[in-house]
Motif scaffolding. Structure first.
Motif, short mmCIF file in Angstrom:
data_model
loop_
_atom_site.label_atom_id
_atom_site.label_comp_id
_atom_site.label_asym_id
_atom_site.label_seq_id
_atom_site.Cartn_x
_atom_site.Cartn_y
_atom_site.Cartn_z
N VAL A 46 96.04 78.11 33.99
CA VAL A 46 96.87 78.93 34.83
C VAL A 46 96.18 78.97 36.37
O VAL A 46 96.94 78.98 37.31
CB VAL A 46 97.34 80.36 34.42
CG1 VAL A 46 97.78 81.33 35.32
CG2 VAL A 46 97.58 80.26 32.82
N LEU A 63 93.43 82.80 23.71
CA LEU A 63 94.04 84.07 24.01
C LEU A 63 95.15 84.70 23.03
O LEU A 63 95.91 84.00 22.78
CB LEU A 63 94.66 83.95 25.50
CG LEU A 63 94.70 85.04 26.48
CD1 LEU A 63 93.36 85.52 26.92
CD2 LEU A 63 95.44 84.56 27.61
N THR A 103 102.59 88.04 27.49
CA THR A 103 101.83 87.22 28.39
C THR A 103 100.60 87.95 28.89
O THR A 103 101.05 88.67 29.77
CB THR A 103 102.61 86.35 29.15
OG1 THR A 103 103.62 85.65 28.68
CG2 THR A 103 101.75 85.32 29.94
N CYS A 147 90.71 87.57 33.85
CA CYS A 147 90.94 87.07 32.55
C CYS A 147 92.01 85.64 32.46
O CYS A 147 92.50 85.35 31.38
CB CYS A 147 91.14 87.82 31.46
SG CYS A 147 89.40 88.65 31.03
N LEU A 148 92.43 85.14 33.89
CA LEU A 148 93.45 84.33 33.70
C LEU A 148 92.78 82.99 33.01
O LEU A 148 91.72 82.45 33.47
CB LEU A 148 93.78 83.98 35.33
CG LEU A 148 94.61 84.56 35.99
CD1 LEU A 148 95.13 84.18 37.48
CD2 LEU A 148 95.99 84.88 35.02
N PRO A 149 93.69 82.28 32.13
CA PRO A 149 93.11 81.05 31.83
C PRO A 149 92.99 79.86 32.89
O PRO A 149 93.40 79.99 33.92
CB PRO A 149 94.35 80.42 30.90
CG PRO A 149 94.94 81.85 30.52
CD PRO A 149 95.04 82.59 31.56
N TYR A 157 98.25 88.45 30.50
CA TYR A 157 97.08 87.72 31.46
C TYR A 157 96.57 89.16 32.54
O TYR A 157 97.71 89.77 32.87
CB TYR A 157 97.63 86.87 32.41
CG TYR A 157 98.09 85.62 31.95
CD1 TYR A 157 97.50 85.11 30.86
CD2 TYR A 157 99.40 84.82 32.34
CE1 TYR A 157 97.83 83.96 30.19
CE2 TYR A 157 99.60 83.73 31.69
CZ TYR A 157 98.58 83.09 30.72
OH TYR A 157 99.13 82.11 30.25
N ALA A 210 90.12 87.23 25.24
CA ALA A 210 90.12 86.33 26.14
C ALA A 210 89.10 85.31 26.07
O ALA A 210 88.03 85.55 26.48
CB ALA A 210 90.62 86.88 27.49
#
Ligand SMILES: Cc1cc2nc3c(=O)[nH]c(=O)nc-3n(C[C@H](O)[C@H](O)[C@H](O)COP(=O)(O)OP(=O)(O)OC[C@H]3O[C@@H](n4cnc5c(N)ncnc54)[C@H](O)[C@@H]3O)c2cc1C
Length: 469
Positions: free
Chosen positions: A240, A320, A229, A235-237, A231, A165
């Motif tokens: 997002v 990611l 996916t 570590c959320l983009p 997530y 990530a």
């Protein structure tokens, strides 16, 4: 007396190069490659050193490009990957691109024909048995699950990641410190800190709104079907987070609390982007909490909207991906050996480098270290002034491990880049300081010149001794 073989697990870019280096030193190799028996989600053939995606080894310019310099150093070290690449080159401007089948066939044929190399098509499902006293694991980003689980079980839960990530990393000298300032949140000193450990980039409401909108509008890369996916908490983009609400980022990685703009103390920033020192040299800063799946071109445009980063140069952009890799700075010694098990080395992308060339380079080093040990020879790590040494140092020591975000691993994969080298000033021309692009080019040329002299000396190549005299 015959010499005991060195076992290499994985015949990708790193394992193939490692096998070549070991055999070239006169030591027998058994190369275990599972393709032919079991495939991966990305490889399509049974050929050794298959290129799973692009056919490019990137820039071949050894004077002003860090990966071009790595090519040059690998050629000096007798690299099989570079010689097969050179022999199968296709036109690509300043880049070295190769015919992927011709390249893989050439690597396979040369390893197959070497009298000291035995290739065994089998999956290795656990850690090497004790009687494999010298082993290199080079199983790459898609290491087969049972071996990955065995490595994770022996190195500890946090030691092996299955996804990266990646937050972008910026060259310090491209950050505008007339806009940004150094300060830790609430001036907290923390362990090893000074209270001024972060670089802060302030935004007003208008800038923040425009930035969030650009994140929402930006094109994102899709996960491959087999990647899922991934997530996970923390570590959320950033895009997002932006989708979850316009204020979400202001309450997350862009929160302005506890920070006072040193250039404008009476005006409170609406949001702040923080950058944290990434390497001991102080040349690279990572964007804290800014992992992103925005397409690379778009990422540069969007991130340069941040005040102070208008001219940012990126050592690495965010991403990611599915990627099996070790927390190497903690686990490996400077010769890529697992600190907890003598004779077990790692090589390639699983060590935390990124890219075909870098993976092969780390395979080259692991092969040389293992062969030297088998032959009872002394070998030191390459100097950090070389591309070999700069990359190795990122993996085994140069990265600063952050301890202020509990549960998060700060070590992320990296391509070779000039930010990993000790800084060198651009030489003056006729007593005058250079400026702008000329200065940047002169600085890079000085660094690559130094690297090649030091690399020759490390490899014990005769001209180096002459040049040094
Ligand atoms: C989908 C994808 C796209 C990529 N695109 C690019 C790109 O365009 N450019 C770039 O520079 N890099 C790219 N990379 C990164 C690239 O894969 C690596 O940089 C490089 O191939 C890594 O080299 P390696 O030798 O470490 O691993 P690999 O080249 O993957 O080699 C590992 C080998 O180990 C074998 N293996 C795995 N587990 C076992 C086991 N248990 N027993 C025996 N053998 C095993 C595998 O079959 C494989 O042959 C991409 C990676 C992925 C996953």
């Amino acid at each position: 007396m015959s010499t005991k073989p060195i076992h290499i697990i994985g015949g990708g870019l790193a394992g193939s190069e490692a096998a070549w280096q070991v055999a070239s030193a006169g030591v027998p190799v058994i190369l275990h490659e599972m393709r032919g028996v079991r495939g991966t989600d990305a490889h399509k053939t049974d050929g050794l050193a298959e290129l799973v995606c692009s056919n490019s080894f990137r820039s071949d310019d050894a004077e002003t490009n860090a990966v071009g310099l790595l090519h040059a150093e690998m050629r000096l070290a007798g690299s099989l990957i570079m010689s097969a690449g050179d022999a199968n080159q296709v036109p690509a401007g300043g880049a070295l691109a190769v015919d992927r089948d011709g390249f893989s066939n050439a690597v396979t044929a040369r390893l197959d024909a070497h009298p000291l190399i035995t290739i065994v098509r089998e999956e290795i499902t656990g850690l090497p048995p004790e009687d494999w006293d010298q082993t290199i694991i080079a199983t790459g980003p898609l290491t087969a699950p049972s071996l990955a689980e065995a490595i994770a079980a022996s190195t500890g839960a946090d030691a092996l990641a299955f996804f990266d990530a990646i937050a972008p990393i910026i060259h310090f000298d491209s950050i505008d410190m007339n806009v940004c300032w150094f300060q830790s949140r609430y001036d907290k000193v923390g362990p090893g800190g000074t209270g001024k450990d972060y670089i802060n980039c302030p935004m007003d409401k208008e800038q923040y709104d425009a930035f969030v909108q650009a994140l929402l509008d930006g094109q994102k890369t899709e996960f491959k079907q087999w990647e899922g996916t991934p997530y996970f908490d923390g570590c959320l983009p950033i895009e997002v987070m932006a989708e979850r609400g316009r204020e979400t980022l202001r309450h997350g990685p862009m929160k302005p609390m506890g920070l006072t703009n040193a250039h404008n103390p009476t005006v409170k920033a609406y949001a702040v982007v923080q950058l944290r020192q990434d390497n001991a040299l102080g040349t690279l800063y990572n964007m804290v909490g800014f992992q992103t799946k925005l397409k690379h071109g778009e990422q540069v445009d969007v991130l340069r909207m941040i005040p102070g980063l208008e001219n940012a140069e990126f050592a690495r952009l965010g991403g990611l991906h599915r990627n099996t890799y070790l927390n190497s700075p903690t686990l490996l010694d400077p010769t890529l050996q697992l600190k907890s098990r003598h004779g077990l080395r790692f090589a390639g992308q699983i060590t935390g480098c990124e890219g075909y060339v870098e993976s092969a380079a780390i395979g080259l080093l692991a092969g040389r270290f293992a062969a030297a040990e088998r032959l009872g020879q002394q070998i030191s790590a390459p100097p950090v002034t070389t591309a070999f040494g700069a990359l190795l140092n990122h993996i085994t020591g140069g990265h600063i491990v952050s301890d202020d975000e509990p549960g998060k691993r700060s070590f992320q994969p990296m391509n070779v880049n000039f930010g990993l080298f000790p800084v060198m000033e651009a030489p003056k021309v006729e007593g005058k300081r250079l400026r702008g692009k000329e200065k940047t080019v002169a600085k890079k040329k000085a660094m690559t010149g130094r690297a090649l002299v030091d690399c020759r000396a490390w490899l014990g190549i005769a001209e180096a001794a002459q040049a040094a005299e």
